[in-house]
Each structure stands twice: as structure tokens, then as C-alpha cells.
Design a protein around this motif. Structure first.
Motif, PDB file in Angstrom:
ATOM      1  N   GLN A 162      -3.742   0.830  -3.104  1.00  0.00           N
ATOM      2  CA  GLN A 162      -3.680  -0.541  -2.628  1.00  0.00           C
ATOM      3  C   GLN A 162      -3.352  -1.429  -3.807  1.00  0.00           C
ATOM      4  O   GLN A 162      -4.083  -1.448  -4.798  1.00  0.00           O
ATOM      5  CB  GLN A 162      -5.018  -0.956  -2.003  1.00  0.00           C
ATOM      6  N   MET A 163      -2.247  -2.132  -3.706  1.00  0.00           N
ATOM      7  CA  MET A 163      -1.771  -2.982  -4.795  1.00  0.00           C
ATOM      8  C   MET A 163      -1.848  -4.435  -4.359  1.00  0.00           C
ATOM      9  O   MET A 163      -1.134  -4.840  -3.429  1.00  0.00           O
ATOM     10  CB  MET A 163      -0.339  -2.595  -5.172  1.00  0.00           C
ATOM     11  N   ASN A 164      -2.707  -5.183  -4.983  1.00  0.00           N
ATOM     12  CA  ASN A 164      -2.877  -6.600  -4.688  1.00  0.00           C
ATOM     13  C   ASN A 164      -2.446  -7.448  -5.878  1.00  0.00           C
ATOM     14  O   ASN A 164      -2.282  -6.938  -6.985  1.00  0.00           O
ATOM     15  CB  ASN A 164      -4.341  -6.900  -4.344  1.00  0.00           C
ATOM     16  N   SER A 165      -2.297  -8.726  -5.646  1.00  0.00           N
ATOM     17  CA  SER A 165      -1.911  -9.658  -6.708  1.00  0.00           C
ATOM     18  C   SER A 165      -0.720  -9.127  -7.493  1.00  0.00           C
ATOM     19  O   SER A 165      -0.711  -9.134  -8.729  1.00  0.00           O
ATOM     20  CB  SER A 165      -3.090  -9.912  -7.646  1.00  0.00           C
ATOM     21  N   ARG A 204       0.843  -1.195   0.000  1.00  0.00           N
ATOM     22  CA  ARG A 204       0.000   0.000   0.000  1.00  0.00           C
ATOM     23  C   ARG A 204       0.871   1.235   0.000  1.00  0.00           C
ATOM     24  O   ARG A 204       1.812   1.332   0.797  1.00  0.00           O
ATOM     25  CB  ARG A 204      -0.903   0.006   1.241  1.00  0.00           C
ATOM     26  N   LEU A 205       0.562   2.156  -0.884  1.00  0.00           N
ATOM     27  CA  LEU A 205       1.250   3.435  -0.961  1.00  0.00           C
ATOM     28  C   LEU A 205       0.312   4.542  -0.492  1.00  0.00           C
ATOM     29  O   LEU A 205      -0.892   4.465  -0.684  1.00  0.00           O
ATOM     30  CB  LEU A 205       1.693   3.731  -2.392  1.00  0.00           C
ATOM     31  N   SER A 206       0.907   5.572   0.104  1.00  0.00           N
ATOM     32  CA  SER A 206       0.142   6.742   0.527  1.00  0.00           C
ATOM     33  C   SER A 206       0.776   7.989  -0.055  1.00  0.00           C
ATOM     34  O   SER A 206       1.995   8.037  -0.268  1.00  0.00           O
ATOM     35  CB  SER A 206       0.128   6.856   2.057  1.00  0.00           C
ATOM     36  N   CYS A 207      -0.033   9.005  -0.292  1.00  0.00           N
ATOM     37  CA  CYS A 207       0.470  10.283  -0.793  1.00  0.00           C
ATOM     38  C   CYS A 207      -0.353  11.399  -0.167  1.00  0.00           C
ATOM     39  O   CYS A 207      -1.578  11.434  -0.321  1.00  0.00           O
ATOM     40  CB  CYS A 207       0.371  10.342  -2.313  1.00  0.00           C
ATOM     41  N   ARG A 234       4.306   5.192 -12.616  1.00  0.00           N
ATOM     42  CA  ARG A 234       5.453   4.351 -12.271  1.00  0.00           C
ATOM     43  C   ARG A 234       6.454   4.361 -13.410  1.00  0.00           C
ATOM     44  O   ARG A 234       6.100   4.583 -14.562  1.00  0.00           O
ATOM     45  CB  ARG A 234       5.009   2.922 -11.948  1.00  0.00           C
ATOM     46  N   GLN A 235       7.686   4.111 -13.044  1.00  0.00           N
ATOM     47  CA  GLN A 235       8.757   4.048 -14.036  1.00  0.00           C
ATOM     48  C   GLN A 235       9.687   2.899 -13.680  1.00  0.00           C
ATOM     49  O   GLN A 235      10.296   2.903 -12.598  1.00  0.00           O
ATOM     50  CB  GLN A 235       9.523   5.360 -14.108  1.00  0.00           C
ATOM     51  N   ALA A 236       9.761   1.956 -14.580  1.00  0.00           N
ATOM     52  CA  ALA A 236      10.670   0.831 -14.422  1.00  0.00           C
ATOM     53  C   ALA A 236      12.001   1.169 -15.094  1.00  0.00           C
ATOM     54  O   ALA A 236      12.045   2.010 -15.997  1.00  0.00           O
ATOM     55  CB  ALA A 236      10.064  -0.420 -15.040  1.00  0.00           C
ATOM     56  N   PRO A 237      13.083   0.533 -14.682  1.00  0.00           N
ATOM     57  CA  PRO A 237      14.393   0.817 -15.286  1.00  0.00           C
ATOM     58  C   PRO A 237      14.353   0.633 -16.798  1.00  0.00           C
ATOM     59  O   PRO A 237      13.853  -0.377 -17.307  1.00  0.00           O
ATOM     60  CB  PRO A 237      15.304  -0.211 -14.619  1.00  0.00           C
ATOM     61  N   GLY A 238      14.848   1.638 -17.513  1.00  0.00           N
ATOM     62  CA  GLY A 238      14.915   1.550 -18.960  1.00  0.00           C
ATOM     63  C   GLY A 238      13.610   1.793 -19.672  1.00  0.00           C
ATOM     64  O   GLY A 238      13.539   1.655 -20.898  1.00  0.00           O
ATOM     65  N   LYS A 239      12.559   2.146 -18.924  1.00  0.00           N
ATOM     66  CA  LYS A 239      11.251   2.372 -19.527  1.00  0.00           C
ATOM     67  C   LYS A 239      10.766   3.785 -19.230  1.00  0.00           C
ATOM     68  O   LYS A 239      11.238   4.444 -18.312  1.00  0.00           O
ATOM     69  CB  LYS A 239      10.235   1.354 -19.011  1.00  0.00           C
ATOM     70  N   GLU A 240       9.799   4.225 -20.023  1.00  0.00           N
ATOM     71  CA  GLU A 240       9.219   5.536 -19.790  1.00  0.00           C
ATOM     72  C   GLU A 240       8.253   5.490 -18.605  1.00  0.00           C
ATOM     73  O   GLU A 240       7.709   4.439 -18.256  1.00  0.00           O
ATOM     74  CB  GLU A 240       8.472   6.014 -21.041  1.00  0.00           C
ATOM     75  N   ARG A 241       8.061   6.653 -18.003  1.00  0.00           N
ATOM     76  CA  ARG A 241       7.084   6.751 -16.937  1.00  0.00           C
ATOM     77  C   ARG A 241       5.689   6.542 -17.524  1.00  0.00           C
ATOM     78  O   ARG A 241       5.365   7.074 -18.589  1.00  0.00           O
ATOM     79  CB  ARG A 241       7.172   8.123 -16.266  1.00  0.00           C
ATOM     80  N   GLU A 242       4.868   5.772 -16.810  1.00  0.00           N
ATOM     81  CA  GLU A 242       3.526   5.483 -17.306  1.00  0.00           C
ATOM     82  C   GLU A 242       2.483   5.760 -16.239  1.00  0.00           C
ATOM     83  O   GLU A 242       2.729   5.573 -15.040  1.00  0.00           O
ATOM     84  CB  GLU A 242       3.431   4.019 -17.760  1.00  0.00           C
ATOM     85  N   GLY A 243       1.319   6.200 -16.677  1.00  0.00           N
ATOM     86  CA  GLY A 243       0.211   6.417 -15.760  1.00  0.00           C
ATOM     87  C   GLY A 243      -0.375   5.102 -15.299  1.00  0.00           C
ATOM     88  O   GLY A 243      -0.557   4.190 -16.105  1.00  0.00           O
ATOM     89  N   VAL A 244      -0.653   4.994 -14.030  1.00  0.00           N
ATOM     90  CA  VAL A 244      -1.200   3.776 -13.433  1.00  0.00           C
ATOM     91  C   VAL A 244      -2.664   3.972 -13.045  1.00  0.00           C
ATOM     92  O   VAL A 244      -3.507   3.155 -13.392  1.00  0.00           O
ATOM     93  CB  VAL A 244      -0.375   3.368 -12.200  1.00  0.00           C
ATOM     94  N   PHE A 270      -5.232  -3.163  -8.590  1.00  0.00           N
ATOM     95  CA  PHE A 270      -4.892  -1.953  -7.846  1.00  0.00           C
ATOM     96  C   PHE A 270      -6.163  -1.156  -7.579  1.00  0.00           C
ATOM     97  O   PHE A 270      -7.080  -1.117  -8.399  1.00  0.00           O
ATOM     98  CB  PHE A 270      -3.929  -1.081  -8.644  1.00  0.00           C
ATOM     99  N   THR A 271      -6.184  -0.486  -6.435  1.00  0.00           N
ATOM    100  CA  THR A 271      -7.320   0.355  -6.080  1.00  0.00           C
ATOM    101  C   THR A 271      -6.834   1.667  -5.486  1.00  0.00           C
ATOM    102  O   THR A 271      -6.021   1.652  -4.555  1.00  0.00           O
ATOM    103  CB  THR A 271      -8.233  -0.344  -5.059  1.00  0.00           C
ATOM    104  N   ILE A 272      -7.329   2.758  -6.025  1.00  0.00           N
ATOM    105  CA  ILE A 272      -7.015   4.064  -5.460  1.00  0.00           C
ATOM    106  C   ILE A 272      -8.173   4.501  -4.562  1.00  0.00           C
ATOM    107  O   ILE A 272      -9.343   4.254  -4.883  1.00  0.00           O
ATOM    108  CB  ILE A 272      -6.737   5.117  -6.551  1.00  0.00           C
ATOM    109  N   SER A 273      -7.845   5.101  -3.454  1.00  0.00           N
ATOM    110  CA  SER A 273      -8.858   5.634  -2.551  1.00  0.00           C
ATOM    111  C   SER A 273      -8.351   6.958  -1.993  1.00  0.00           C
ATOM    112  O   SER A 273      -7.192   7.312  -2.190  1.00  0.00           O
ATOM    113  CB  SER A 273      -9.175   4.650  -1.427  1.00  0.00           C
TER     114      SER A 273
END
Length: 122
Positions: free
Chosen positions: A81-84, A18-21, A37-47, A67-70
Motif C-alpha cells: 500500500q503506497m500512500n502520500s 496498491r500493488l499485489s504479488c 523499484r527501479q527508476a530510469p537511469g538508476k539502479e534497482r533499490e530495495g523498498v 508505504f505499508t507491506i502486508s
């Protein structure tokens, strides 16, 4: 607008994190809030994005159903909230905010960024 993230870390595939902001400064509930999110060697992408005023949410296909945003509007805080979790979810995750350009699912709407937090799935 200042964005401060917390959470993240490491998880096994199939696990959860779980991430908070928390937003401060010139924030309004007519701002989009979201996660990229941005993985190594990849562009930033909207989640995922949310329009706090209406609670409308937008998810990238890659995370739908997992994933669920609240939000806690009183605390100016959004949660992811990131599951599975899958190994391909490994990335640096950034909280983001901005004025909607059409909708909060339009990723160019976001122009304020947090410092990023690492998520590693093995």
C-alpha cells in the motif's frame, strides 16, 4: 518460485496505489518477500521486505511512514500500500523473494523476481 504482480498505474502526487504479488511454486513462509523499484537511469533499490513467518518488516528510509507491506499467508500474497505518493516514487516496481541472509532487510537476500509493474506519479 514464480511471482506475479498486479496493480500499479498512475496517480497524482499525494495519492495512493496498491500493488499485489502472488507467489507460487516452492514457496515457504521462511522466504523473504519484498518489493524493489527501479527508476530510469538508476539502479534497482530495495523498498520493503517482510519475513512472512514472523511478520517482521523492513522499510527503506525513503518510504517509511508512507508505504505499508502486508500479507495474506493463505493466498501466498503480499501487498504494498503506497500512500502520500511523490513524483520520485515513479519507477518500475518488482516483487521479489529469497532466503534471508541475516534478515529480510538485507536486500541481497532476494533472487526471485516478478515481471515488474509501472508506477507513475505526477
Amino acid at each position: 518460485v514464480q511471482l506475479v504482480e498486479s496493480g500499479g498505474g498512475s496517480a497524482q502526487a499525494g495519492g495512493s496505489l496498491r500493488l499485489s504479488c502472488t507467489a507460487s511454486g516452492s514457496t515457504q513462509d521462511t522466504y523473504c518477500m519484498g518489493w524493489f523499484r527501479q527508476a530510469p537511469g538508476k539502479e534497482r533499490e530495495g523498498v520493503v521486505g517482510i519475513y512472512p513467518s514472523a511478520g517482521t518488516t523492513y522499510y527503506a528510509d525513503s518510504v517509511k511512514g508512507r508505504f505499508t507491506i502486508s500479507q495474506d499467508k493463505a493466498q501466498n500474497t503480499v501487498y504494498l500500500q503506497m500512500n502520500s505518493l511523490k513524483p520520485e516514487d515513479t519507477a518500475t516496481y518488482y516483487c521479489a523473494a529469497g532466503w534471508p541472509e541475516g534478515s529480510c532487510g538485507v536486500w541481497r537476500s532476494y533472487n526471485y523476481w516478478g515481471q515488474g509493474t509501472q508506477v507513475t506519479v505526477s
